[in-house]
Write an enzyme that holds these catalytic residues in place. Structure first.
Site, PDB file in Angstrom:
ATOM      1  CE  LYS A 167       7.246  -7.339  -6.574  1.00 20.44           C
ATOM      2  NZ  LYS A 167       6.510  -6.116  -6.876  1.00 20.44           N
ATOM      3  CD  GLN A 178       6.456  -3.181  -9.216  1.00 22.23           C
ATOM      4  OE1 GLN A 178       6.460  -4.402  -9.114  1.00 22.23           O
ATOM      5  NE2 GLN A 178       6.755  -2.390  -8.211  1.00 22.23           N
ATOM      6  CG  ASP A 238       0.285  -5.876  -4.716  1.00 25.88           C
ATOM      7  OD1 ASP A 238       1.075  -6.346  -3.879  1.00 25.88           O
ATOM      8  OD2 ASP A 238       0.608  -5.058  -5.593  1.00 25.88           O
TER       9      ASP A 238
END
Ligand code: NDP
Length: 297
Positions: free
Chosen positions: A54, A98, A121
């Site tokens: 990422k 994460q 997200d």
């Protein structure tokens, strides 16, 4: 007839090019780079690989990347303080924590703290409500990427019968909502569903997000259906192999005999997830700066 194999890698590459162009224009207009902060708790090897890729993709798109690696035994209060600092940091437009977090930490409490404007997200309640109420927001990357692939392949999804297998917060639920918003007729299947094969046989669109290797068989697929395989499963190594093969939730060879189009694993949905993460970050940066985002993102 063999199905068209949907090249998610190439599609994601084109999306990343559009994001990079938007990021360069944003820097000109805003006088700063758009920035994505990723928080990694602990040293799970798979998570480390995701976070590193990422970060690399963020830099390649011309955005700033901030990686925060903290120990697995970090206190809840300390992790929450980090999220608050990132919320307040004007160089940060996107925040991704994460998942999964180590069991001792309360992931829902951490997610709830993320500024919804920076929630790339799409996991905070305000963004879930925005998705449900068809308002602008930030939506989960993997299902959003699946929608881009479906709309590119099929165009208008109105009236199509769709089945989403899986109802997780990250994939299945938002996927179903995105399909409903696009006027598909949607059934959500899960571990208590009766006669899954029959449901799949009636569906023009199948999205499999289960985590069970090759569970969806070829003879379940309606001829001509579009099949999106979200699953990433590693098989045990066969003799002579150092690592087992990666397979999806769909038996690819069988299903591609019947489907109209199908995503492979790897190279289908996987590359879309990071591309949409970058897309969400540049969209968030524009909204935060009060600059209209370019069309086509
Ligand atoms: P979860 O484990 O959170 O959810 C799995 C879902 O599948 C649950 O809703 C579960 O039902 C359902 N399920 C389990 N067994 C069956 C069954 N026999 N029949 C029907 N439904 C069943 O997984 P995720 O949604 O997070 O991920 C799903 C897959 O997608 C995984 O392989 C994961 O690795 C992959 N993934 C890939 C990404 C990418 O970028 N390509 C990103 C995210 C995930 P119930 O709710 O009843 O338990």
């Amino acid at each position: 007839m063999a199905a068209e194999v949907i090249d998610g890698k190439a599609f994601a590459g084109r999306l990343r090019e559009r994001v990079a162009a938007a990021a360069a224009a944003f820097e000109q207009q805003a006088g700063r780079k758009a920035g994505l902060a990723v928080v990694l708790v602990g040293d799970d090897p798979a998570s480390q690989v995701y976070v590193a890729s990422k970060g690399k993709a963020t830099l390649a798109a011309g955005m700033a990347s901030f990686e925060h690696r903290v120990p697995a035994d970090i206190a809840q209060a300390e992790l929450e303080a980090l999220v608050r600092r990132l919320n307040a940091d004007p160089a940060v437009d996107g925040i991704l924590v994460q998942l999964p977090l180590p069991a001792a930490l309360d992931d829902q409490a951490v997610i709830a703290l993320i500024d919804p404007a920076k929630d790339v997200d799409g996991l905070t309640d305000p963004n879930i409500a925005a998705l449900a109420n068809q308002r602008p927001g930030l939506f989960p990357c993997t299902p959003f990427g699946c929608m881009l692939l479906l709309q590119d392949r099929l165009g208008d999804l109105s009236g199509k019968d769709a089945v989403v297998i899986g109802r997780s917060q990250l994939v299945g639920r938002p996927m179903a909502q995105l399909l409903v918003n696009a006027n598909a007729t949607v059934t959500v299947a899960h571990s208590r569903t009766r006669d899954l094969a029959d449901l799949v046989r009636r569906s023009d669109i199948v999205v499999a997000a289960v985590g069970r290797p090759e569970m969806v068989r070829g003879d379940w697929i309606k001829p001509g259906a579009a099949v999106i395989d979200v699953g990433i499963n590693r098989l045990p190594p066969a003799e002579g192999e150092a690592r087992g093969r990666l397979v999806g939730d769909v038996a690819f060879a069988e299903a591609s005999e019947v489907a109209g189009s199908i995503t492979p694993v790897p190279g289908g949905v996987g590359p879309m997830t990071i591309a949409v993460l970058l897309r969400n970050t540049i969209v968030a940066a524009h909204r935060i700066a009060g600059i209209p985002a370019p069309a086509g993102l």
